[in-house]
Design an enzyme around this catalytic site. Structure first.
Site, PDB file in Angstrom:
ATOM      1  N   ASP A   1       3.003   5.487   9.321  1.00  0.00           N
ATOM      2  CA  ASP A   1       3.655   7.237   9.189  1.00  0.00           C
ATOM      3  C   ASP A   1       4.127   7.763  10.361  1.00  0.00           C
ATOM      4  O   ASP A   1       4.215   7.077  11.153  1.00  0.00           O
ATOM      5  CB  ASP A   1       2.369   7.957   9.567  1.00  0.00           C
ATOM      6  CG  ASP A   1       2.224   9.044   8.475  1.00  0.00           C
ATOM      7  OD1 ASP A   1       2.859   9.945   7.770  1.00  0.00           O
ATOM      8  OD2 ASP A   1       1.267   9.809   8.556  1.00  0.00           O
TER       9      ASP A   1
ATOM     10  N   ASN B   1       3.827   9.223  -3.704  1.00  0.00           N
ATOM     11  CA  ASN B   1       5.136  10.060  -2.780  1.00  0.00           C
ATOM     12  C   ASN B   1       5.918  10.912  -3.688  1.00  0.00           C
ATOM     13  O   ASN B   1       7.287  10.887  -3.852  1.00  0.00           O
ATOM     14  CB  ASN B   1       5.814   8.805  -1.410  1.00  0.00           C
ATOM     15  CG  ASN B   1       5.416   8.547  -0.700  1.00  0.00           C
ATOM     16  OD1 ASN B   1       5.085   7.637  -0.937  1.00  0.00           O
ATOM     17  ND2 ASN B   1       4.473   9.644  -0.162  1.00  0.00           N
TER      18      ASN B   1
END
Length: 263
Positions: free
Chosen positions: A33, A81
């Site tokens: 991330d 996503n």
């Protein structure tokens, strides 16, 4: 003598810490991330953060090989996503496929066995082809197993396993009363994966984000204040040193008084 070459040493000259073999995690999970924030902080397109994240992944895998960690799972693209902008989704699809092709020589050189976990629906055929090519061409490698989790979600994996078990029950291949945790494990995307020992997330966020939910039931969690493109093997090594000092009880407890008196 191994037929594979070790990763090159870290440019700083840093060396792997001396740890007992039993203190090293067997399965390392990575939530990579912070690529977008890293790029934004530098006034760069988000795509540049993803490009630098590729280098960080290979650097962390190198550090895992140095330590002797046999399994690494990397969260490359989640089932959620798809909610990102069409332009970023398209970039990530192309980029993921390109990473598999670009890094294939290194996978072969370092002895990395590549596996893919995730759903086929919606995933671009070109990406599937490159993932499967990497799987096929590295299947005999035995230094470390790198599972690329692409179009993956922990809830989706468990739901798919439940659906597959239901079909087998309906067709008489499985008895409902015989279903155990081991049965569920056999229906997961990569049933040979051991439970996660160390779950690392970069960028300071403190959540699982639907990653390896079943496998992480007793994982040690570490949330690092480092954006993923700034990760390298030294950060991993420090995290593993921290992990090595944790007391993993798996739901059990130690009666300190009894332990002290010998009762």
């Amino acid at each position: 003598m191994s037929r594979f070459a070790p990763p090159p040493p870290h440019p700083s000259g840093a060396t792997v810490p001396a740890l007992d073999r039993d203190a090293i995690p067997r399965h390392l999970a990575l939530v990579m991330d912070g690529n977008g924030r890293w790029a934004n902080d530098r006034g760069l397109p988000r795509t540049e953060g993803h490009r630098e994240g590729e280098r960080a992944l290979m650097e962390v895998v190198a550090g895992a090989i140095d330590l002797g960690i046999p399994y690494v799972s990397a969260y490359a693209f989640s089932t959620e996503n798809w909610k990102r902008s069409p332009a970023e989704v398209a970039f990530l699809m192309n980029f993921t496929g390109d990473v598999m092709s670009r890094q294939l020589p290194t996978f072969k050189e370092w002895g990395i066995k590549v596996r893919w976990a995730g759903r086929r629906p919606r995933l671009w055929k070109s990406v599937i082809n490159r993932l499967e090519t990497a799987e096929r061409e590295t299947q005999d490698n035995d230094v470390i197993t790198l599972t690329m989790c692409v179009n993956y979600g922990g809830r989706a994996e468990i739901a798919d396993a439940a659906a597959a078990m239901a079909r087998d029950v309906q067709e008489g291949r499985l008895k409902p009363g015989s279903i155990t945790e081991d049965t569920v494990q056999r229906y997961l995307d990569e049933p040979q994966l051991p439970d996660v020992d160390l779950f690392l997330r970069s960028s300071g966020e403190q959540r699982l984000s639907n990653f390896l939910l079943w496998q992480s039931a007793y994982a040690e969690m570490m949330f690092l204040d480092v954006l993923w493109p700034d990760m390298d093997r030294r950060v991993l090594w420090r995290a593993v040193e921290d992990y090595a000092h944790r007391n993993r009880r798996y739901g059990g407890a130690v009666d300190q008084a009894a332990a002290t008196t010998g009762e």
